[in-house]
Scaffold this active site. Structure first.
Site, short mmCIF file in Angstrom:
data_model
loop_
_atom_site.label_atom_id
_atom_site.label_comp_id
_atom_site.label_asym_id
_atom_site.label_seq_id
_atom_site.Cartn_x
_atom_site.Cartn_y
_atom_site.Cartn_z
N ALA A 66 0.15 -1.78 0.05
CA ALA A 66 0.16 -0.14 0.15
C ALA A 66 0.87 1.20 0.25
CB ALA A 66 -0.91 0.27 0.75
N GLY A 111 0.33 -4.72 1.15
CA GLY A 111 -0.89 -5.05 0.44
C GLY A 111 -0.38 -6.11 -0.80
N GLU A 114 -0.67 -9.99 -0.08
CA GLU A 114 -1.94 -9.47 0.08
C GLU A 114 -2.90 -9.71 -1.41
OE1 GLU A 114 -1.81 -6.49 2.46
OE2 GLU A 114 -2.48 -7.63 4.30
N GLU A 134 4.89 -4.69 7.48
CA GLU A 134 4.03 -3.34 7.77
C GLU A 134 4.12 -3.10 9.45
OE1 GLU A 134 2.42 -6.29 6.47
OE2 GLU A 134 1.18 -5.14 4.47
N1 CAA Z 1 4.83 3.47 -0.98
C1 CAA Z 1 5.17 4.67 -1.51
N2 CAA Z 1 6.00 4.41 -2.04
C2 CAA Z 1 7.05 3.21 -2.63
C3 CAA Z 1 6.62 1.93 -1.52
C4 CAA Z 1 5.30 2.24 -1.21
N3 CAA Z 1 5.02 0.98 -0.27
N4 CAA Z 1 7.50 1.46 -2.29
C5 CAA Z 1 8.63 1.96 -2.51
N5 CAA Z 1 8.18 3.15 -3.03
C6 CAA Z 1 8.63 3.91 -3.56
C7 CAA Z 1 9.75 4.40 -3.16
O1 CAA Z 1 9.58 5.51 -1.14
C8 CAA Z 1 10.83 5.70 -3.76
O2 CAA Z 1 10.56 6.84 -4.39
P1 CAA Z 1 11.02 7.77 -4.73
O3 CAA Z 1 12.05 7.55 -5.59
O4 CAA Z 1 10.28 9.23 -4.97
O5 CAA Z 1 12.16 8.34 -3.27
C9 CAA Z 1 10.45 4.64 -4.52
O6 CAA Z 1 9.22 3.68 -5.12
C10 CAA Z 1 11.90 3.47 -5.31
O7 CAA Z 1 11.61 2.69 -4.22
P2 CAA Z 1 13.36 2.53 -3.25
O8 CAA Z 1 13.96 3.29 -4.03
O9 CAA Z 1 12.96 2.79 -1.95
O10 CAA Z 1 13.69 0.91 -4.07
P3 CAA Z 1 15.28 0.65 -3.33
O11 CAA Z 1 14.96 -0.77 -4.46
O12 CAA Z 1 15.40 0.85 -2.93
O13 CAA Z 1 14.02 -0.61 -1.98
C11 CAA Z 1 11.88 -1.47 -1.37
C12 CAA Z 1 12.70 -0.77 -2.66
C13 CAA Z 1 12.57 -2.54 -0.28
C14 CAA Z 1 10.67 -1.92 -1.82
C15 CAA Z 1 11.70 -0.44 -0.67
O14 CAA Z 1 11.32 1.02 -1.37
C16 CAA Z 1 10.38 -0.55 0.17
O15 CAA Z 1 11.00 -1.14 1.61
N6 CAA Z 1 9.69 -0.73 0.03
C17 CAA Z 1 8.04 -0.22 1.21
C18 CAA Z 1 7.76 -1.50 1.40
C19 CAA Z 1 6.31 -1.78 2.35
O16 CAA Z 1 6.41 -1.37 3.34
N7 CAA Z 1 5.55 -2.66 1.88
C20 CAA Z 1 4.60 -2.11 2.90
C21 CAA Z 1 3.24 -1.23 2.97
S1 CAA Z 1 2.13 -1.01 4.33
C22 CAA Z 1 1.11 -1.93 3.82
O17 CAA Z 1 0.81 -2.74 2.25
C23 CAA Z 1 -0.56 -2.21 4.69
C24 CAA Z 1 -1.17 -2.87 3.88
O18 CAA Z 1 -1.13 -4.13 3.97
C25 CAA Z 1 -2.72 -2.23 3.71
#
Ligand code: CAA
Length: 260
Positions: A66, A111, A114, A134
């Site tokens: 998400a 998400g 999921e 999360e």
């Molecule tokens: N939401 C919003 N933006 C996201 C995102 C997310 N879940 N995941 C990645 N992005 C964005 C980053 O912010 C980044 O944006 P900018 O270029 O503007 O800075 C872009 O995508 C590229 O990401 P990274 O630079 O971080 O890429 P990376 O290769 O270094 O890392 C990753 C990849 C490990 C997937 C890392 O992006 C990450 O940890 N993302 C978050 C994953 C996460 O926590 N997901 C769970 C979300 S909560 C949820 O989903 C709740 C639910 O159950 C409903």
């Protein structure tokens, strides 16, 4: 219809839906979920679509979760609304009459994992990564991770992923039964298409009733579930597909199913 955050392509009875926000690793914000809902409702009503494939655009991600920048500002009421929308989309995918294949081409986190869980089958690229991270953000999975994941892989494996937020690779996901199989990255879409074509050549009536029987029966006790299966089995005999399928077998020719 034209979408801003997703793409839909229908060819030969196979609909491919691509989540298309590669700059945000295809993260699911409110607008994307709304578009997905409308798109999947449209697909569910179509008699021309026999199988659905869901994937993510770009080289890195299926769906990285998400959208955190969207969620950061939410209060409890709007978070509830967002969570409910996520569930509505994933339930719509799960309950589509057509089988759905997740083509997991990269990160499937939160998400995104999921969303894959709501699909009927999961094929993963050898570059895919999975997790429910999360807890790193101070929240719990909100689109079914604490529910569909233990039902698929068992409580032990699900708890390890959900409590620790750790990320696992595709081989590990294959070992714990989170995905059906792992294929070389370059072959992922072709492997999904081979499976989709195999399914779409079968009786659409039978395939849809198979999905209904598995999805609805799996939460029933075995006696009721078997009775339910017999009801759906007998319902097949109301369709021309059954007559054609059995006639074709006895005449030693390939069946021509009409899906009715
Ligand atoms: N939401 C919003 N933006 C996201 C995102 C997310 N879940 N995941 C990645 N992005 C964005 C980053 O912010 C980044 O944006 P900018 O270029 O503007 O800075 C872009 O995508 C590229 O990401 P990274 O630079 O971080 O890429 P990376 O290769 O270094 O890392 C990753 C990849 C490990 C997937 C890392 O992006 C990450 O940890 N993302 C978050 C994953 C996460 O926590 N997901 C769970 C979300 S909560 C949820 O989903 C709740 C639910 O159950 C409903």
């Amino acid at each position: 219809m034209q979408w801003d955050n997703i793409e839909k392509n229908v060819e030969g009875g196979i609909a491919t839906v691509t989540i298309n926000r590669p700059k945000a690793l295809n993260a699911l914000n409110y607008d994307t979920l709304k578009e997905m809902l409308a798109c999947f409702i449209e697909i569910g009503e179509s008699r021309d679509v026999h199988v659905v494939i869901i994937t993510g655009s770009g080289e890195k991600a299926f769906v990285a979760g998400a959208d955190i920048s969207f969620m950061e500002k939410l209060d409890p009421l709007s978070a509830r609304q967002f969570g409910k929308l996520g569930h509505e989309v994933l339930n719509t995918i799960e309950n589509l009459p057509q089988p759905v294949i997740a083509a997991i081409n990269g990160f499937a986190l939160g998400g995104g994992c999921e969303m894959a869980l709501a699909c009927d089958m999961r094929l993963a690229s050898d570059r895919a990564k999975f997790g429910q991270p999360e807890v790193n953000l101070g929240v719990i999975p909100g689109f079914g991770g604490t529910q569909r994941l233990p039902r698929l892989v068992g409580k032990g494996h699900a708890n390890e992923l959900v409590f620790s937020g750790k990320i696992i690779d595709a081989d590990e996901a294959g070992r714990i039964g989170l995905v059906n199989r792992v294929v070389p990255h370059e072959q992922l879409l072709e492997e999904c298409l081979i499976l989709a074509r195999m399914i779409s050549a079968k009786s659409p009536v039978a395939v849809r009733l198979c999905k209904e029987s598995v999805n609805n029966g799996v939460e029933m006790d075995l006696d009721r579930a078997c009775e339910y299966e017999v009801d759906l089995f007998s319902l097949c005999f109301a369709a021309s597909d059954q007559k054609e399928g059995m006639k074709a077998f006895l005449e030693k020719r390939a069946p021509q199913f009409k899906g009715e």
